[in-house]
Enzyme design. Sequence first.
Site, PDB file in Angstrom:
ATOM      1  N   CYS A 328       0.794  -1.228   0.000  1.00 46.54           N
ATOM      2  CA  CYS A 328       0.000   0.000   0.000  1.00 46.54           C
ATOM      3  C   CYS A 328       0.831   1.285   0.000  1.00 46.54           C
ATOM      4  O   CYS A 328       0.700   2.115  -0.898  1.00 46.54           O
ATOM      5  CB  CYS A 328      -0.992  -0.019   1.154  1.00 46.54           C
ATOM      6  SG  CYS A 328      -2.140  -1.419   1.010  1.00 46.54           S
ATOM      7  N   ASP A 397     -13.836  -8.681  -0.080  1.00 44.67           N
ATOM      8  CA  ASP A 397     -13.577  -7.261  -0.318  1.00 44.67           C
ATOM      9  C   ASP A 397     -14.909  -6.532  -0.240  1.00 44.67           C
ATOM     10  O   ASP A 397     -15.870  -6.946  -0.891  1.00 44.67           O
ATOM     11  CB  ASP A 397     -12.969  -7.099  -1.722  1.00 44.67           C
ATOM     12  CG  ASP A 397     -12.292  -5.756  -1.920  1.00 44.67           C
ATOM     13  OD1 ASP A 397     -12.835  -4.750  -1.433  1.00 44.67           O
ATOM     14  OD2 ASP A 397     -11.228  -5.728  -2.569  1.00 44.67           O
ATOM     15  N   ARG A 399     -15.099  -3.101  -0.687  1.00 43.92           N
ATOM     16  CA  ARG A 399     -14.889  -1.732  -1.187  1.00 43.92           C
ATOM     17  C   ARG A 399     -15.827  -1.416  -2.341  1.00 43.92           C
ATOM     18  O   ARG A 399     -16.171  -0.261  -2.553  1.00 43.92           O
ATOM     19  CB  ARG A 399     -13.434  -1.537  -1.638  1.00 43.92           C
ATOM     20  CG  ARG A 399     -12.487  -1.459  -0.477  1.00 43.92           C
ATOM     21  CD  ARG A 399     -11.065  -1.395  -0.947  1.00 43.92           C
ATOM     22  NE  ARG A 399     -10.641  -2.637  -1.592  1.00 43.92           N
ATOM     23  CZ  ARG A 399      -9.453  -2.796  -2.170  1.00 43.92           C
ATOM     24  NH1 ARG A 399      -8.599  -1.799  -2.198  1.00 43.92           N
ATOM     25  NH2 ARG A 399      -9.126  -3.949  -2.712  1.00 43.92           N
TER      26      ARG A 399
HETATM   27 ZN    ZN Z   1      -2.043  -2.478   2.876  1.00 40.94          ZN
END
Ligand code: ZN
Length: 489
Positions: A328, A397, A399
């Site tokens: 990230c 997920d 998102r």
């Molecule tokens: Zn991450």
Amino acid sequence: MDSTIIAPKPSTDTLLSNILAALISIQEDQTKLRSQVEEYQRATSTEDTVEDKIAAASSATSTHLSQSQQYSDRIILTTYPGQMGIKPIPLHWGVTDPLTRGPVVVSRHPSSIKRRNAIGAYGGSYCVYRALSIAIGALPANHIPDYGLTAPPVSFPPQPSWTGKAIVSMDPWGHMVPQLWGKEIQEEKMDLRPSIAITKAHMTIPEIEGAVQAGRLKVDGNVVLNAQGELKVTKAAIEPVWYLPGVAERFGITEGVLRRALFEDTGGMYPELITRPDLKVFLPPIGGATVYIFGDPSTIPDTTVPLTSRVHDECNGSDVFGSDICTCRPYLIYGIEECVRQAQEGGNGVIVYFRKEGRALGEVTKYLVYNARKRQEGGDTADNYFLRTENVAGVKDARFQALMPDILSWLGIKKIDRFMSMSNMKYEAIADANIEVVERCPIPDELIPADSRVEIDAKIAAGYFTSGQVPTEKGLADVKGRGWDDIQH
Ligand SMILES: [Zn+2]
């Protein structure tokens, strides 16, 4: 399907009498509720008022506030439509003229409650802290904000995409609320708050300083200000404002299903989701997003000006604290470096940072998954990367990028020349929003921390974009992360 179990179609008469019975029952409930509230008020007024109790409780922890600074003694319920005196300001989502569109009114202040046209509260997830501030007496319930001097230092003018259904998860006029509805705020004392704020700042990041030292970025005194890699940036903070019919349509579900799920899985926190179908806008108690712009914001909608962009979902452990289990922070910083380079070459760079921690499943889920990944038989391997998340959270997920392109549309983006992401979900959502992506840029191999190979290879195998090789099933089983024994606490 067995046809014998299908009930016969009810006639129109039966339907109408069912609806009538439901309406009568709602009316009875409401009368009962009103008398209960009145009874409660009578009971409390013979002893201490609600305010006295709140004030007494707060005086123990904070400054004593007078009754006038706390809530009124009548609790007004706005649960059913058509109540006496309740007259929401019409809200025409997606129309071109903001004054015809109308302000988003969600406050329960005495001057606003009868004109509320939205469910929820201003402030995203912070509405709860605001409530706490009032509860302990640190903030008067009737506080009127002073918006003098707070206007954006940079103009973000209306775009064609502000009309229609391109934006359903934020208020495109959110940064202009005090300017557009100044009369309502100042003269009618309505509690209308901006859901977007825009400012300018400088920022320094060690890796960007490193890029300047290594000669990858040059100091130009405009975008990169000095040898320490100080950057000039325009930024916008955005809180969520959902137009429920539009959000439902984006996900291909009905508004009713969306409302029911939002009601049930917030512990029934917002009964109006069920009882007030006339209110179409909901301000959910979730985190928002921040836009960082390198370059001249006014040229963003111009498709002849090259644009580099990264849409990043929060990963606090890596972004801020340097955890090396994922890519990230390295990808985010790489995105910033490329945005800065594009701005220096006369283009623009846009980073959008969403508060969607741990794939919007949260950090608690994330750490549970980390533990399960390390403990599973054979250790932390790329082939079981998504399985462990699904085992804990039930979904790999959350998102769901369908709402993400709204911010890009708000900025007037029609084309991204360099998209700094490998995510197929982000790419497909952007394409669905009719924004062209010219080039997709994967994170360079040398920036991938050794322990995050598990994450990136699993994602590539699951469909993430790569200019290199897609790992095979056998290959994924061989990609292994750090075990417990390697972590010294
Ligand atoms: Zn991450």
